[in-house]
Design an enzyme around this catalytic site. Structure first.
Site, short mmCIF file in Angstrom:
data_model
loop_
_atom_site.label_atom_id
_atom_site.label_comp_id
_atom_site.label_asym_id
_atom_site.label_seq_id
_atom_site.Cartn_x
_atom_site.Cartn_y
_atom_site.Cartn_z
N ARG A 89 0.86 -1.24 0.07
CA ARG A 89 -0.17 -0.22 0.23
C ARG A 89 0.96 1.30 -0.03
O ARG A 89 1.73 1.29 0.61
CB ARG A 89 -0.78 0.01 1.20
CG ARG A 89 -1.81 1.22 1.24
CD ARG A 89 -2.91 1.06 0.39
NE ARG A 89 -4.25 1.94 0.85
CZ ARG A 89 -5.05 2.07 -0.07
NH1 ARG A 89 -5.03 1.93 -1.24
NH2 ARG A 89 -6.15 2.71 0.35
N THR A 135 -9.56 0.50 -10.21
CA THR A 135 -8.76 -0.39 -9.56
C THR A 135 -8.52 -1.79 -10.23
O THR A 135 -9.48 -1.86 -10.90
CB THR A 135 -9.28 -0.70 -8.02
OG1 THR A 135 -9.06 0.40 -7.31
CG2 THR A 135 -8.49 -1.88 -7.27
N THR A 152 -4.28 -0.53 -7.10
CA THR A 152 -4.90 0.55 -7.56
C THR A 152 -4.03 1.77 -7.78
O THR A 152 -2.70 2.03 -7.06
CB THR A 152 -5.98 0.76 -6.59
OG1 THR A 152 -6.94 1.71 -7.20
CG2 THR A 152 -5.51 1.16 -5.30
N ASP A 197 -7.61 8.48 0.24
CA ASP A 197 -8.16 7.45 1.17
C ASP A 197 -8.10 7.58 2.69
O ASP A 197 -8.63 6.87 3.45
CB ASP A 197 -7.84 6.17 0.73
CG ASP A 197 -8.53 5.33 -0.34
OD1 ASP A 197 -9.47 5.83 -0.88
OD2 ASP A 197 -7.82 4.54 -0.92
N SER A 242 -7.78 0.96 3.05
CA SER A 242 -8.23 0.73 1.72
C SER A 242 -9.32 -0.33 2.02
O SER A 242 -9.60 -1.20 3.28
CB SER A 242 -7.04 -0.17 1.22
OG SER A 242 -7.34 -0.95 -0.15
N SER A 243 -9.99 -0.51 0.85
CA SER A 243 -11.12 -1.57 0.78
C SER A 243 -10.77 -2.76 0.04
O SER A 243 -11.87 -3.65 -0.21
CB SER A 243 -12.46 -1.11 0.39
OG SER A 243 -12.81 0.03 0.83
N GLY A 295 -13.47 -1.48 -7.23
CA GLY A 295 -14.82 -0.88 -7.03
C GLY A 295 -14.80 0.05 -5.62
O GLY A 295 -15.97 0.22 -5.06
N GLY A 296 -13.71 0.47 -5.39
CA GLY A 296 -13.89 1.33 -4.11
C GLY A 296 -14.41 0.49 -2.95
O GLY A 296 -14.05 -0.89 -2.61
O1 DON Z 1 -7.72 1.23 -1.59
C1 DON Z 1 -9.04 1.41 -1.84
O2 DON Z 1 -9.84 0.78 -1.24
C2 DON Z 1 -9.45 2.38 -2.87
N1 DON Z 1 -8.37 3.40 -3.21
C3 DON Z 1 -9.78 1.61 -4.08
C4 DON Z 1 -10.24 2.38 -5.19
C5 DON Z 1 -11.18 1.71 -6.20
O3 DON Z 1 -11.21 0.42 -5.96
C6 DON Z 1 -11.59 2.35 -7.49
N2 DON Z 1 -12.16 1.49 -8.38
N3 DON Z 1 -12.94 1.12 -8.77
#
Ligand code: DON
Length: 560
Positions: A95, A371, A389, A413, A442-443, A463-464
């Protein structure tokens, strides 16, 4: 797929090394699934050369940095979960982290308000990248082929070029149309005459090829030290950023213990903090284990309601407790993963009406929209689940022309304003406030599910904040509802993240009656075209079955 058809496919597999049916690919000697067919083929070729799952995953990740630059990267970060064929697992945390000069108020104006877009569109939004260090460390420990061999295909893809596709061409048009926000993306997709490369023509990225060559020849030091580090520092100075050579030299990827859970006869293995993915996923699986599926038919009102209520509870805990473990030594992980907690939380679910999320305490930040995940298994049954990502699609949109790679905007984030949490968009809880050298929460949820102690399902998604939930439902679809990997990936998904207090659902996959019934129970319903972009493999009876989400136009499961 019917049993008869499946038997036929198995028979065919005796004669062919790999076969694709519907959206599913079958193979006998290994499988690579990613959002770029070119990158998946790169990984497959490494397997064919005798490389193992780690070699193929590293090669695929570097290839994605070339062929899928919206999220594939060397300027961002992520997580890799590895499980060998005897069920021994470990993870690599690469990360991004906050630079040494970062402060908890760096995105606030003199009135203490968050400066709009500052934590996503500025050089200060860039976290110290981790990808190269993470891939290097995982390869150093488990790789079989040489480092040069696994990086070389990406060098060639960048330097010699690959065929421009429509999806990249669309991105190029998008950036052309927004020169003000993306000045540094102008020319990114162009040829030496300055024209955007047309679909079907070869797109070369010479500068990126040179940077990758240094990484190939010098390993991790090729990125974190020497000429690349010097150029990154100069770029930051020129753009008001704060990352220095010292930040780069100090960056280390960390091998961490995975988080483990059980669901009936399966073992779930995923990423520990600084990703919230593993803990949140396992706590939701624990809640699902408390119910009888005789009363929860797939896609029924009761099923969606229960899912949403489990999500609400798990995401509330996520917001409250989780952050970088190196800065939060007292996070109650054991408590969150205790099946007793799941029992107590399930007892608070009213099956007739929606609980109200308490908006006075915490809120959620908006997420980026890109991502990428890759799943790999080798012929011996070793597995890699890797999600990485740049945060937003094409990250900060900032790129040094001489280095050729795009920088992340992962500082977005972090919780931007200490103590202030709103229902609409911000969390202000302490565990995820900005501190120098801290990793932002992070997710990302790379997962390997083991059956009888061996890798069985490899899955993950972009997908965040929706990642944890789309992965959660795909795992349930496979192990509870017996779906094949392609069906499990395509089937209807919902998302609830505690706050904002609403269910997102896939528009055309949830019946209008169910939607109305959920509304009358007090749920706010928001439609989305699709949720997630899952990349998965199931391995059973010596056969690998892989599928890439149909929402990924260029994605492919490639085996041999
Ligand atoms: O680490 C995370 O959770 C976010 N930065 C991920 C961002 C993300 O998945 C956007 N994508 N679709």
């Amino acid at each position: 797929m019917s049993i008869r058809l499946f038997a036929l496919v198995l028979l065919l597999c005796l004669f062919l090394n790999s076969i694709t049916t519907k959206a599913q690919t079958y193979s006998r000697n290994g499988m690579v699934v990613s959002t770029s067919s070119v990158a998946s083929e790169t990984g497959r070729d490494i397997l064919k050369k005798g490389g193992n799952a780690i070699d193929a995953a590293v090669a695929t990740a570097f290839a994605l940095a070339v062929t899928h630059p919206s999220a594939g990267n060397i300027g961002g970060g992520g997580f890799l979960v590895y499980m060998d064929n005897e069920g021994t697992a470990t993870t690599f945390d690469f990360r991004e982290k906050a630079p040494l000069k970062a402060t908890d108020d760096m995105f606030l104006d003199e009135n203490g308000d968050v400066i709009e877009n500052s934590n996503h569109f500025s050089a200060k939004a860039i976290g110290v990248p981790g990808t190269v260090a993470g891939l290097y460390k995982a390869h150093e420990k488990f790789g079989k082929l040489s480092w040069q061999e696994v990086v070389q295909p990406a060098v060639e893809l960048a330097s010699n070029g690959f065929t421009m596709n429509w999806s990249l061409y669309q991105s190029a048009q998008y950036f052309e149309g927004d020169k003000e926000r993306y000045p540094q993306m102008q020319g990114f997709f162009s040829n030496e005459n300055g024209d955007i490369v047309e679909p079907g023509d070869i797109w070369k990225q010479t500068a990126l090829g040179n940077t990758l060559s240094l990484i190939r020849d010098k390993g991790s030091d090729g990125f974190y030290k020497g000429v690349v580090a010097k150029k990154i520092e100069a770029f930051m100075k020129a753009n008001n950023g704060i990352i220095t050579k010292k930040d780069l030299a100090k960056y280390v990827a960390i091998e961490r213990k995975p988080v483990f859970g059980t669901y009936k006869d399966y073992q779930i293995c995923s990423m520990a903090p600084p990703s919230s993915g593993g803990v949140t996923l396992i706590s939701m699986m624990d809640m699902m284990e408390q119910v009888s599926f005789d009363t929860l038919e797939f896609n029924s009102t009761a099923y969606v309601h229960f899912l949403a209520e489990a999500m609400r509870r798990a995401y509330a805990n996520r917001a409250k407790h989780l952050g970088d473990p190196d800065f939060n030594p007292d996070m109650p992980i054991d408590f969150l993963l205790d099946k007793q907690l799941a029992k107590e939380q399930v007892a608070t679910i009213d099956m007739q009406k929606a609980t109200k999320s308490d908006s006075s305490k915490f809120g959620q930040m908006p997420e980026g929209d890109n991502t990428t995940h890759l799943s790999v298994m080798d012929k011996d049954g070793n597995a890699v689940s890797l999600t990485y990502t740049l945060e937003y699609a094409y990250g900060s949109g900032m790129v040094d022309k001489e280095l050729g790679f795009i920088f992340n905007n992962e500082m977005g984030d972090f919780n931007p304003k200490p103590g202030v949490t709103t229902t609409r968009g911000q969390i202000g809880t302490k565990p995820n406030l900005i501190e120098p050298e801290k990793r932002m929460l992070s997710s990302m949820t790379p997962v390997i599910v083991a059956k009888d102690g061996k890798p069985y399902l490899v899955i993950g998604s972009p997908g965040g904040r929706t990642i944890i939930n789309t992965v959660f439902q795909t795992v349930l679809n496979v192990i509870e509802f017996d779906m094949e990997i392609d069906d499990a990936i395509e089937a209807m998904k919902i998302h609830h993240q505690w706050l904002p207090d609403r269910i997102m659902y896939e528009e055309l996959l949830l019946s209008p009656d169910t939607r109305e019934a959920l509304k009358s129970m007090g749920h706010e319903m928001i439609s989305r075209t699709r949720l997630g972009q899952l990349m998965g493999i199931i391995y059973e009876d010596g056969i690998f079955k892989g599928a890439s989400d149909s929402s990924s136009g260029e994605g492919a499961a490639v085996g041999y």
